[in-house]
Design an enzyme around this catalytic site. Sequence first.
Site, mmCIF file in Angstrom:
data_model
loop_
_atom_site.group_PDB
_atom_site.id
_atom_site.type_symbol
_atom_site.label_atom_id
_atom_site.label_comp_id
_atom_site.label_asym_id
_atom_site.label_seq_id
_atom_site.Cartn_x
_atom_site.Cartn_y
_atom_site.Cartn_z
ATOM 1 N N CYS A 2 2.338 10.858 45.706
ATOM 2 C CA CYS A 2 3.490 10.625 44.848
ATOM 3 C C CYS A 2 3.523 9.182 44.361
ATOM 4 O O CYS A 2 3.083 8.275 45.047
ATOM 5 C CB CYS A 2 4.774 10.889 45.609
ATOM 6 S SG CYS A 2 4.820 12.514 46.333
ATOM 7 N N ARG A 27 -2.925 8.443 40.868
ATOM 8 C CA ARG A 27 -2.688 8.695 42.292
ATOM 9 C C ARG A 27 -2.750 10.184 42.618
ATOM 10 O O ARG A 27 -2.834 10.566 43.781
ATOM 11 C CB ARG A 27 -1.311 8.152 42.698
ATOM 12 C CG ARG A 27 -1.213 6.636 42.585
ATOM 13 C CD ARG A 27 0.222 6.169 42.671
ATOM 14 N NE ARG A 27 0.797 6.399 43.964
ATOM 15 C CZ ARG A 27 0.806 5.527 44.971
ATOM 16 N NH1 ARG A 27 0.252 4.362 44.815
ATOM 17 N NH2 ARG A 27 1.368 5.814 46.117
ATOM 18 N N TRP A 75 3.232 14.913 44.331
ATOM 19 C CA TRP A 75 2.051 15.618 44.842
ATOM 20 C C TRP A 75 2.584 16.479 45.972
ATOM 21 O O TRP A 75 2.977 15.979 47.021
ATOM 22 C CB TRP A 75 1.044 14.592 45.333
ATOM 23 C CG TRP A 75 -0.295 15.158 45.688
ATOM 24 C CD1 TRP A 75 -1.298 15.486 44.845
ATOM 25 C CD2 TRP A 75 -0.770 15.429 47.009
ATOM 26 N NE1 TRP A 75 -2.377 15.941 45.556
ATOM 27 C CE2 TRP A 75 -2.080 15.925 46.884
ATOM 28 C CE3 TRP A 75 -0.229 15.314 48.287
ATOM 29 C CZ2 TRP A 75 -2.857 16.297 47.965
ATOM 30 C CZ3 TRP A 75 -1.001 15.689 49.371
ATOM 31 C CH2 TRP A 75 -2.298 16.166 49.205
ATOM 32 N N ASN A 101 8.512 9.154 48.292
ATOM 33 C CA ASN A 101 7.089 9.313 48.574
ATOM 34 C C ASN A 101 6.946 9.282 50.089
ATOM 35 O O ASN A 101 7.468 8.382 50.735
ATOM 36 C CB ASN A 101 6.299 8.161 47.933
ATOM 37 C CG ASN A 101 4.831 8.175 48.330
ATOM 38 O OD1 ASN A 101 4.315 9.191 48.818
ATOM 39 N ND2 ASN A 101 4.150 7.067 48.129
ATOM 40 N N GLY A 102 6.265 10.263 50.662
ATOM 41 C CA GLY A 102 6.096 10.316 52.115
ATOM 42 C C GLY A 102 6.510 11.686 52.626
ATOM 43 O O GLY A 102 6.617 12.644 51.849
ATOM 44 N N GLU A 483 -22.027 10.707 51.358
ATOM 45 C CA GLU A 483 -21.224 10.231 50.230
ATOM 46 C C GLU A 483 -21.616 10.964 48.934
ATOM 47 O O GLU A 483 -20.752 11.370 48.158
ATOM 48 C CB GLU A 483 -21.404 8.709 50.076
ATOM 49 C CG GLU A 483 -20.668 8.096 48.901
ATOM 50 C CD GLU A 483 -19.153 8.303 48.917
ATOM 51 O OE1 GLU A 483 -18.603 8.772 49.932
ATOM 52 O OE2 GLU A 483 -18.520 8.017 47.901
ATOM 53 N N LYS A 487 -19.020 13.187 46.771
ATOM 54 C CA LYS A 487 -18.782 12.883 45.358
ATOM 55 C C LYS A 487 -18.947 14.147 44.529
ATOM 56 O O LYS A 487 -18.120 14.463 43.683
ATOM 57 C CB LYS A 487 -19.788 11.811 44.940
ATOM 58 C CG LYS A 487 -19.333 10.804 43.977
ATOM 59 C CD LYS A 487 -18.523 9.653 44.494
ATOM 60 C CE LYS A 487 -17.377 10.010 45.360
ATOM 61 N NZ LYS A 487 -16.667 8.944 45.957
ATOM 62 N N GLU A 490 -16.127 16.837 45.314
ATOM 63 C CA GLU A 490 -14.735 16.550 44.951
ATOM 64 C C GLU A 490 -14.486 16.622 43.450
ATOM 65 O O GLU A 490 -13.396 17.005 43.041
ATOM 66 C CB GLU A 490 -14.224 15.235 45.562
ATOM 67 C CG GLU A 490 -14.739 13.966 44.980
ATOM 68 C CD GLU A 490 -14.159 12.723 45.664
ATOM 69 O OE1 GLU A 490 -12.985 12.710 46.030
ATOM 70 O OE2 GLU A 490 -14.906 11.739 45.803
ATOM 71 N N HIS A 506 -32.765 23.137 62.914
ATOM 72 C CA HIS A 506 -31.878 23.629 63.981
ATOM 73 C C HIS A 506 -30.828 24.603 63.449
ATOM 74 O O HIS A 506 -29.857 24.896 64.137
ATOM 75 C CB HIS A 506 -31.216 22.453 64.701
ATOM 76 C CG HIS A 506 -32.199 21.561 65.397
ATOM 77 N ND1 HIS A 506 -32.895 21.960 66.513
ATOM 78 C CD2 HIS A 506 -32.653 20.320 65.089
ATOM 79 C CE1 HIS A 506 -33.710 20.991 66.892
ATOM 80 N NE2 HIS A 506 -33.594 19.993 66.037
ATOM 81 N N LYS A 606 -5.312 9.949 44.774
ATOM 82 C CA LYS A 606 -6.049 8.692 44.939
ATOM 83 C C LYS A 606 -5.684 8.017 46.252
ATOM 84 O O LYS A 606 -6.530 7.510 46.968
ATOM 85 C CB LYS A 606 -5.727 7.763 43.764
ATOM 86 C CG LYS A 606 -6.448 6.427 43.813
ATOM 87 C CD LYS A 606 -7.929 6.627 43.658
ATOM 88 C CE LYS A 606 -8.719 5.321 43.699
ATOM 89 N NZ LYS A 606 -10.154 5.572 43.887
HETATM 90 O O1 M6R Z 1 -8.015 4.313 50.074
HETATM 91 P P1 M6R Z 1 -8.923 4.784 51.179
HETATM 92 O O2 M6R Z 1 -10.257 4.139 51.127
HETATM 93 O O3 M6R Z 1 -8.295 4.619 52.534
HETATM 94 O O4 M6R Z 1 -9.107 6.321 50.925
HETATM 95 C C1 M6R Z 1 -9.836 7.124 51.813
HETATM 96 C C2 M6R Z 1 -10.197 8.457 51.194
HETATM 97 O O5 M6R Z 1 -9.032 9.159 50.868
HETATM 98 C C3 M6R Z 1 -11.051 8.284 49.935
HETATM 99 O O6 M6R Z 1 -12.212 7.560 50.185
HETATM 100 C C4 M6R Z 1 -11.415 9.661 49.355
HETATM 101 O O7 M6R Z 1 -12.314 10.303 50.211
HETATM 102 C C5 M6R Z 1 -11.998 9.514 47.946
HETATM 103 N N1 M6R Z 1 -11.419 10.472 47.057
HETATM 104 C C6 M6R Z 1 -13.447 9.744 47.857
HETATM 105 O O8 M6R Z 1 -13.918 9.613 46.552
#
Ligand code: M6R
Length: 611
Positions: A2, A27, A75, A101-102, A483, A487, A490, A506, A606
Amino acid sequence: MCGIVGYIGKEPAAPILLGGLKRLEYRGYDSAGICVADGGQLHVAKAKGRLENLSGMTDGGRTLPGTVGIGHTRWATHGEPNDINSHPHLSEDGKIALVHNGIIENYLELREFLERKGVRFTSETDSEVVAQLLEYYYKKTDTVLGALYMVLHRIEGAYALGIVCADAPDRIYAARKDAPLLLGYGEGCNFIASDVTALVQHTREVSYMEDGEVAVVTADGITVLNAMELPVAKPRQHIDWEISAAEKGGYPHFMLKEIMEEPEAMRRAISPRIKDGRLVFDGLQLGRTELENLRNIAVIACGSSYHVGMMGKYNLESLTRIPVEVTLASEFRYCDPIVDERTLAIVISQSGETLDTMAAMREAKARGARILSIVNVVGSSIARESDDVLYTYAGPEIAVATTKAYSTQLAVLDMLGIHMADTLGLLTAERYDALVCALQRLPEQLDAVLADCENIKHFASQYFNHDSVFFIGRNLDYALGLEGSLKLKEISYIHSEAYASGELKHGTISLIEPGTLVVALGTYAPLFDKAMSNVVEVKARGASVLALTTAQQRGQMEKTADAVMTVPDTEPMFLPSLGVVPLQLFAYYVALQRGCDIDKPRNLAKSVTVE
Ligand code: M6R
């Protein structure tokens, strides 16, 4: 997650709120709303979906008169994304509007309490409980501030709150605990916001609210009170980055812009920390005695930041010989970690606001660990609560999928490892010089990697139709695969998994069949031959192999793989800093081919400010 924005001044509030919400879009959100106070009237507009819906419904805000207001991008956590569950929420008598927010953890109990008193709820959210509870106490105390403090004593969980009341239309109330909220100081106007991107168009003077603080914001000034209701003098900070840094600058997506910014971001992360060929970390209190006293290093992070931690395990251990354990922040709190005064906790977070990471950091602190954080967002909660902070200086990162923040986190962690090893006397002068020299070359090597972008785009056009992808690699290449795989999944929604190549036999190799796409990572020179054997293994089972290796090893890799991406050669420990870029570009172009919403992938936010 949010986003909150609030404005009070002399201009019509609604267009300013919509502009602020637009900048908070990154966000992640599924609905949006604003409330504008006009004398004793509160005008509320809310809409599911994109901000354009809300903007269209209010003619860009022009249909909502008033110079005081609050806005929100939601969100969903409690209750589906729809107009009713969107914020702002009104109290039953319509006098109090609130954005949140929260998560209010005891909302069910409070809802039942209020329902027993005859209060009727309209939404399924935890947030509406706060609006209704405010009305309940406001009726008893007759002051909004008094009611707010009573509410804060009853609610449990995390919150950033923005509140307007029809009876006090010359002020916005704000409160914070475990969710980001900052105050912006304008000329004849003032603001609240979840982060500075919502405000930079209007002001660069901000201060960050701390847990337990309450703010009363008028057009002429801001008063901040602590949990004891005593005034607090807030230090102001000046935001010095340009608005254009938070805009697309001609690129179709923030993600592509941010990938292209990686050489510059890397320069900003590295250059200020190298003076006369030596690494310098101003203010870092980690001398030889402190380091020799350490029993272990606990790296705590989520998502991509966790993957940086995985790299850190390999590099920090090999450099310093101190045992490193990397734990997902969401697990750390609940695993009774072996952490005490002899532990250095390295907390990695781009946003500095990830709730899981923050909670894990506090757990580590409570057990006596020293906290060193690697953070991008200056002044964020994690940065402020750490004993030492190393900023990554990557600049604002808007796309949900992290790119330049990841690369700079990696570089800063590597630099820290070299600095620690040197302080411990574990590096010869020649080795140290070679590492620093290689570090300094990274930005220009990144330029070279980006120059290969058309090739990667071509590979993406060949492979974008796969439903399932495996990333394989050993050692640093395994961490890199994690990673690369995240990427891809997501932003393109393709199912993808990363495996340590040696693990294939395995179990996972049973999934390899003709046509399966395997992204084989073979940059790490010390294990290149083993990486090649795994490529042969999957090829023999019919997989299509897209490989990533270094310029020197390319010829060898081309003999077996179907397609090869390369990065320049460098010290093995820095290869992932280069290798991640082709993987980011591959994910980007695949998602583009598949028509995905690249900057705002479904269900993702985000900054993840809920547990
Ligand atoms: O702001 P942060 O680095 O703490 O965020 C952690 C994860 O939420 C963040 O890296 C998330 O996995 C990304 N969307 C990856 O691209």
